[in-house]
Design an enzyme around this catalytic site. Structure first.
Site, PDB file in Angstrom:
ATOM      1  N   GLY A  62       0.854  -1.178   0.000  1.00  8.16           N
ATOM      2  CA  GLY A  62       0.000   0.000   0.000  1.00  8.16           C
ATOM      3  C   GLY A  62       0.884   1.221   0.000  1.00  8.16           C
ATOM      4  O   GLY A  62       2.065   1.124   0.316  1.00  8.16           O
ATOM      5  N   CYS A  89       5.435  -5.910   1.697  1.00 10.13           N
ATOM      6  CA  CYS A  89       5.677  -4.475   1.716  1.00 10.13           C
ATOM      7  C   CYS A  89       4.929  -3.802   2.877  1.00 10.13           C
ATOM      8  O   CYS A  89       5.272  -4.024   4.032  1.00 10.13           O
ATOM      9  CB  CYS A  89       5.343  -3.863   0.364  1.00 10.13           C
ATOM     10  SG  CYS A  89       5.980  -2.196   0.196  1.00 10.13           S
ATOM     11  N   TYR A  90       3.886  -3.040   2.599  1.00  7.24           N
ATOM     12  CA  TYR A  90       3.125  -2.438   3.704  1.00  7.24           C
ATOM     13  C   TYR A  90       2.600  -3.547   4.617  1.00  7.24           C
ATOM     14  O   TYR A  90       2.586  -3.415   5.847  1.00  7.24           O
ATOM     15  CB  TYR A  90       1.973  -1.593   3.143  1.00  7.24           C
ATOM     16  CG  TYR A  90       1.248  -0.798   4.200  1.00  7.24           C
ATOM     17  CD1 TYR A  90       1.697   0.463   4.553  1.00  7.24           C
ATOM     18  CD2 TYR A  90       0.138  -1.317   4.857  1.00  7.24           C
ATOM     19  CE1 TYR A  90       1.053   1.194   5.542  1.00  7.24           C
ATOM     20  CE2 TYR A  90      -0.514  -0.600   5.839  1.00  7.24           C
ATOM     21  CZ  TYR A  90      -0.056   0.662   6.180  1.00  7.24           C
ATOM     22  OH  TYR A  90      -0.701   1.382   7.154  1.00  7.24           O
ATOM     23  N   ASP A 234     -18.361 -11.367 -22.466  1.00  7.14           N
ATOM     24  CA  ASP A 234     -19.001 -11.679 -21.183  1.00  7.14           C
ATOM     25  C   ASP A 234     -20.408 -12.251 -21.359  1.00  7.14           C
ATOM     26  O   ASP A 234     -20.731 -13.292 -20.791  1.00  7.14           O
ATOM     27  CB  ASP A 234     -19.049 -10.424 -20.286  1.00  7.14           C
ATOM     28  CG  ASP A 234     -17.662  -9.820 -20.089  1.00  7.14           C
ATOM     29  OD1 ASP A 234     -16.668 -10.554 -20.254  1.00  7.14           O
ATOM     30  OD2 ASP A 234     -17.563  -8.618 -19.790  1.00  7.14           O
TER      31      ASP A 234
END
Ligand code: XMP
Length: 532
Positions: A62, A89-90, A234
């Site tokens: 983040g 990381c964060y 889709d």
């Protein structure tokens, strides 16, 4: 929201998302390893997380500093659930501070590739070398690990590039294993999922077809379902699933506004009448659209007219059918993540209106079925292939709902539509072949120079030319061909001259009314992909 798109005891990895985009990428990587993964908000309470019965948790990176005001935090209870946790990381830093370690501002940040010296006695690094390249992006760094943890990797600048507490199955890395630049990122993720958590690879397309078919059957029972089938990826995959699950209990309404590309309506009809057994309704609305669009030059007005008429046509059919309880839609996971309408949580859920809001007429209501709402786009394609849909549908390029009307600048007329359809067919034929050659050479459908989207545009001008001894005053066609991965940004394709020459030569020779071809060499930004 109930996170039960794939109940039936599929193991689930929850990604706690601390910042836009990070969570999605991790969920993608986990799913690429055939394990189901979903994104939730980083601050989801531990009881809610427990109720989702995850097999593992991953804390994403983040942009924030753990000590910043408003820094996203995590319920400490998640570390007490007995569920293995991996932080990046964060997520690494938040695990450290939440469990009693320390994070400090480092003098020097670390951005880009770094050499990790790792302790390959750790199960997290099994099968990887002692020194390896990892991708870093941080300023703060863990400088004291929580009690019970020990350091398992370092770089020159980062003394705690990875840590673990194997007894509690808690692991974290300062670097980003989810990005491709981390040399052994996939191996590290696999080590966590399979070696440490003991998960199995059960998120496979064959399993999923069976599972989705069973879910649709169970939900629908003896009722009827209606679907607006556009011919896009889709809605076609929903139709193919519906065909397998409930056959003719599903009515697929294909509204032909006359603005699709050459040959497309015929292809859609062929696939959904001959190959898949559904109740297929082809609404020939070409003349009604032509009348409504006559003389309309403003692109926004064209869009409005086409959109409004679409739902009028659709509900006219729907109201004639008896006993329809459900409306099926091709909503996919990114629509939901990006939508404010139904948040899955995660800091990535910036508010954007749901793209598929349906204007039900007074007194009309259907319950929704959205069988693709847990799938990323390339998973939808893989599902389509597993269901036997042809490649021209599965790998269809993005195509605007208002169709060729917005590729004709100025008023739409039958004469202009005819020119554009014929020129566009040549563009597609030539560039399909060009992409195919690249694919055969590289084995990669998205190889560096392959075109991502390509089409013809018809501007509202004429210019002088000469054909034989005759002066002509005819239309130019503009070729648009771009390289992109998500349409947010795009670059014009550096097509070889011989390919350009062939396209130009064929268009002026084969399409009456055209005497000139130009190539749009503008990137996005500042231009857009479409001309409108
Ligand atoms: P622009 O022109 O904004 O287009 O660069 C970005 C991408 O979106 C596609 N596009 C649409 N897709 N309905 C869609 O489903 C639409 O109305 C629409 N308008 C643009 C466009 O083809 C490009 O891939």
């Amino acid at each position: 929201m109930a996170h039960n798109g794939n109940d039936q005891a599929t193991q689930k990895v929850l990604v706690l998302d601390f910042g836009a985009q990070y969570g999605q990428l991790i969920a993608r990587r986990v799913r690429d390893l055939n394990v189901y993964s979903e994104i939730v908000a980083c601050d989801t309470p531990a009881e809610e997380i427990a109720a989702m019965k995850p097999a593992a948790l991953i804390l994403s990176g983040g942009p924030a500093s753990v000590y910043a005001e408003d820094a996203p935090s995590v319920d400490p209870g998640i570390f007490e659930l007995g569920v293995p946790v991996l932080g990046f990381c964060y997520g690494h830093q938040i695990m450290a501070v939440t469990l009693g370690g320390e994070v400090a501002h480092s003098e020097v940040g670390e951005y880009g590739p770094a050499t990790l010296a790792c302790d390959n006695g750790s199960a997290l690094f099994a099968g990887t070398p002692l020194e390896q390249t990892v991708w870093m992006s941080h300023r703060d760094a863990v400088d004291r690990v929580p009690e019970g943890f020990h350091v398992i990797g370092r770089t020159d600048v980062c003394p705690v590039a990875a840590m673990e507490c194997p007894e509690r199955k808690l692991y974290s890395t300062q670097f980003h294993p989810e990005v491709r630049h981390t040399e052994y990122g996939n191996q590290i993720l696999s080590n966590f999922l399979f070696g440490i958590c003991g998960l199995s690879r059960d998120w496979t397309m064959d399993n999923l077809v069976e599972q989705k078919v069973a879910e649709i059957r169970e939900k629908v029972g003896d009722d009827r379902v209606i679907l607006a089938l556009s011919g896009g990826v889709d809605s076609s995959v929903v139709a193919a699933l519906g065909a397998r699950a409930i056959g003719r209990q599903m009515t697929c309404v294909f509204i032909n506004h006359g603005l699709l590309r050459k040959g497309e309506p015929e292809q859609v009809e062929e696939v959904f009448t001959k190959q898949f057994d559904v109740d297929f309704v082809h609404v020939h609305a070409e003349e009604r659209y032509a009348k409504l669009l006559d003389g309309v030059t403003d692109p926004e007005q064209k869009r409005r007219i086409i959109g409004t008429q679409f739902w009028e046509e659709f509900f006219a059919v729907a109201q004639e059918l008896d006993g329809v309880k459900y409306l099926a839609q091709g909503t996919i996971y990114p629509d939901i993540i990006e939508s404010g309408a139904r948040k899955t949580g995660g800091k990535a859920s910036t508010i954007k209106s749901h793209h598929n809001l349906i204007p039900f007429p007074e007194g009309v209501h259907f319950d929704l079925i959205e069988p693709l709402d847990h799938f990323f786009k390339d998973e939808v394609r893989a599902l389509g292939l597993a269901l036997g849909l042809p490649e021209h549908i599965v790998f269809r390029q993005p195509f605007p709902g208002p169709g060729l009307a917005i590729r004709i600048i100025g008023a739409v007329s039958p004469e202009k539509l005819e020119i554009l359809k014929n020129a566009d067919a040549i563009v597609r034929e030539e560039l399909d072949a060009y992409n195919q050659r690249l694919f055969e050479e590289t084995g990669d459908r998205n190889s560096e120079h392959s075109c991502w989207q390509y089409f013809a545009v018809l501007p509202d001008i004429k210019s002088v030319g000469v054909m034989g001894d005759e002066r002509t005053y005819q239309r130019p066609v503009i070729l648009r061909a771009v390289e992109s991965s998500d349409a947010m940004t795009a670059d014009w394709a550096k097509l070889p001259y011989d390919v350009l020459a062939r396209i130009s030569g064929r268009i002026v020779a084969e399409v009456p009314g055209v005497n000139r071809v130009a190539y749009d060499i503008t990137s996005k930004p500042p231009a857009t992909i479409e001309w409108e």
